[in-house]
Scaffold this active site. Structure first.
Site, PDB file in Angstrom:
ATOM      1  CG  HIS A  17      -1.929  -1.075   1.278  1.00  0.00           C
ATOM      2  ND1 HIS A  17      -2.106  -1.885   2.366  1.00  0.00           N
ATOM      3  CD2 HIS A  17      -2.832  -1.511   0.343  1.00  0.00           C
ATOM      4  CE1 HIS A  17      -3.082  -2.753   2.128  1.00  0.00           C
ATOM      5  NE2 HIS A  17      -3.533  -2.550   0.915  1.00  0.00           N
ATOM      6  CE  LYS A  39     -19.444  -5.093   0.706  1.00  0.00           C
ATOM      7  NZ  LYS A  39     -19.603  -5.316  -0.690  1.00  0.00           N
ATOM      8  NE  ARG A  89      -2.563  -7.103  -4.788  1.00  0.00           N
ATOM      9  CZ  ARG A  89      -3.388  -7.315  -3.794  1.00  0.00           C
ATOM     10  NH1 ARG A  89      -2.915  -7.695  -2.640  1.00  0.00           N
ATOM     11  NH2 ARG A  89      -4.680  -7.155  -3.938  1.00  0.00           N
ATOM     12  CB  SER A 127      -4.293  -6.968   4.166  1.00  0.00           C
ATOM     13  OG  SER A 127      -3.965  -5.666   3.760  1.00  0.00           O
TER      14      SER A 127
HETATM   15  P1  ADP Z   1      -9.675  -3.838  -0.870  1.00  0.00           P
HETATM   16  O1  ADP Z   1      -9.963  -2.475  -1.415  1.00  0.00           O
HETATM   17  O2  ADP Z   1     -10.001  -4.919  -1.867  1.00  0.00           O
HETATM   18  O3  ADP Z   1     -10.192  -4.094   0.500  1.00  0.00           O
HETATM   19  P2  ADP Z   1      -6.988  -3.491   0.177  1.00  0.00           P
HETATM   20  O4  ADP Z   1      -7.444  -2.672   1.299  1.00  0.00           O
HETATM   21  O5  ADP Z   1      -6.170  -4.710   0.532  1.00  0.00           O
HETATM   22  O6  ADP Z   1      -8.095  -3.958  -0.830  1.00  0.00           O
HETATM   23  O7  ADP Z   1      -6.070  -2.630  -0.787  1.00  0.00           O
HETATM   24  C1  ADP Z   1      -6.410  -1.362  -1.270  1.00  0.00           C
HETATM   25  C2  ADP Z   1      -5.732  -1.158  -2.613  1.00  0.00           C
HETATM   26  O8  ADP Z   1      -4.341  -1.469  -2.542  1.00  0.00           O
HETATM   27  C3  ADP Z   1      -6.273  -2.078  -3.727  1.00  0.00           C
HETATM   28  O9  ADP Z   1      -6.259  -1.352  -4.925  1.00  0.00           O
HETATM   29  C4  ADP Z   1      -5.288  -3.192  -3.784  1.00  0.00           C
HETATM   30  O10 ADP Z   1      -5.254  -3.783  -5.081  1.00  0.00           O
HETATM   31  C5  ADP Z   1      -4.009  -2.443  -3.498  1.00  0.00           C
HETATM   32  N1  ADP Z   1      -2.968  -3.303  -2.959  1.00  0.00           N
HETATM   33  C6  ADP Z   1      -3.017  -4.118  -1.895  1.00  0.00           C
HETATM   34  N2  ADP Z   1      -1.841  -4.758  -1.706  1.00  0.00           N
HETATM   35  C7  ADP Z   1      -1.025  -4.331  -2.698  1.00  0.00           C
HETATM   36  C8  ADP Z   1       0.315  -4.629  -3.094  1.00  0.00           C
HETATM   37  N3  ADP Z   1       1.049  -5.501  -2.443  1.00  0.00           N
HETATM   38  N4  ADP Z   1       0.800  -3.986  -4.151  1.00  0.00           N
HETATM   39  C9  ADP Z   1       0.033  -3.116  -4.835  1.00  0.00           C
HETATM   40  N5  ADP Z   1      -1.210  -2.790  -4.557  1.00  0.00           N
HETATM   41  C10 ADP Z   1      -1.744  -3.390  -3.498  1.00  0.00           C
END
Ligand code: ADP
Length: 162
Positions: A17, A39, A89, A127
């Protein structure tokens, strides 16, 4: 002000992130990290997730941390942002992200979804995998910010890296 929203659940915030955030900062004046309630059951509460992100980005300029409820595009409109940032990713991310981006465009044609790719070393990171490894006492150093690593240790009552 050219603002973009980086939405997600961030349960918890990882270096993947952070990588996406740093790339986005180079493209916009201000990035708002918008934390969604989720959710699904989360390990960290909304307040904890916000606190961890604030701690992790405290030295990063032009970043705000907020939470939102309801439809993302309604929130984006209220903030006056022009873009939504998402991380990509792997191909596995693509199908859902593609669907979401086109639906969001239908909801508000003036807001663009911008996809950014992380550094190769974070492409396997999510995560969920961090929580799974930490739950069993595995080492996550270098994969999450130090304050998040500490919070995982406290949450799962583990000592950390051997
Ligand atoms: P979500 O919105 O599906 O709950 P997350 O909170 O895990 O997803 O992640 C928020 C954003 O960060 C999403 O666009 C996700 O694709 C991106 N993301 C999560 N982990 C990574 C990573 N390792 N590298 C790049 N982008 C990531």
């Amino acid at each position: 002000m050219n603002r973009a929203i980086l939405p997600g659940t961030f349960d918890p915030f990882t270096n993947g992130h952070l990588d996406i955030l740093q790339r986005a900062i180079g493209m916009f004046d201000v990035i708002t990290i918008a934390v969604a309630p989720s959710k699904k059951q989360t390990v960290f509460t909304l307040e904890e997730r916000i606190g961890l992100i604030k701690g992790a980005v405290k030295d990063v300029k032009r970043v705000e941390v907020a939470s939102f409820e309801g439809l993302l595009m309604d929130y984006v409109r209220r903030t006056g942002a022009r873009a939504v940032i998402r991380g990509l990713r792997a191909i596995s991310d693509f199908e859902y992200e593609f669907q979401m981006a086109l639906m969001n465009r239908r909801l508000d044609p003036e807001v663009e979804t911008v996809f950014l790719m992380p550094s190769l070393e974070y492409t396997f990171l999510s995560s969920s995998i961090i929580k799974e490894v930490a739950y069993y006492g595995g080492c996550v150093t270098g994969l999450v910010p130090a304050n998040v690593e500490q919070a995982l240790k406290e949450k799962y009552k583990i000592t950390g890296c051997k």
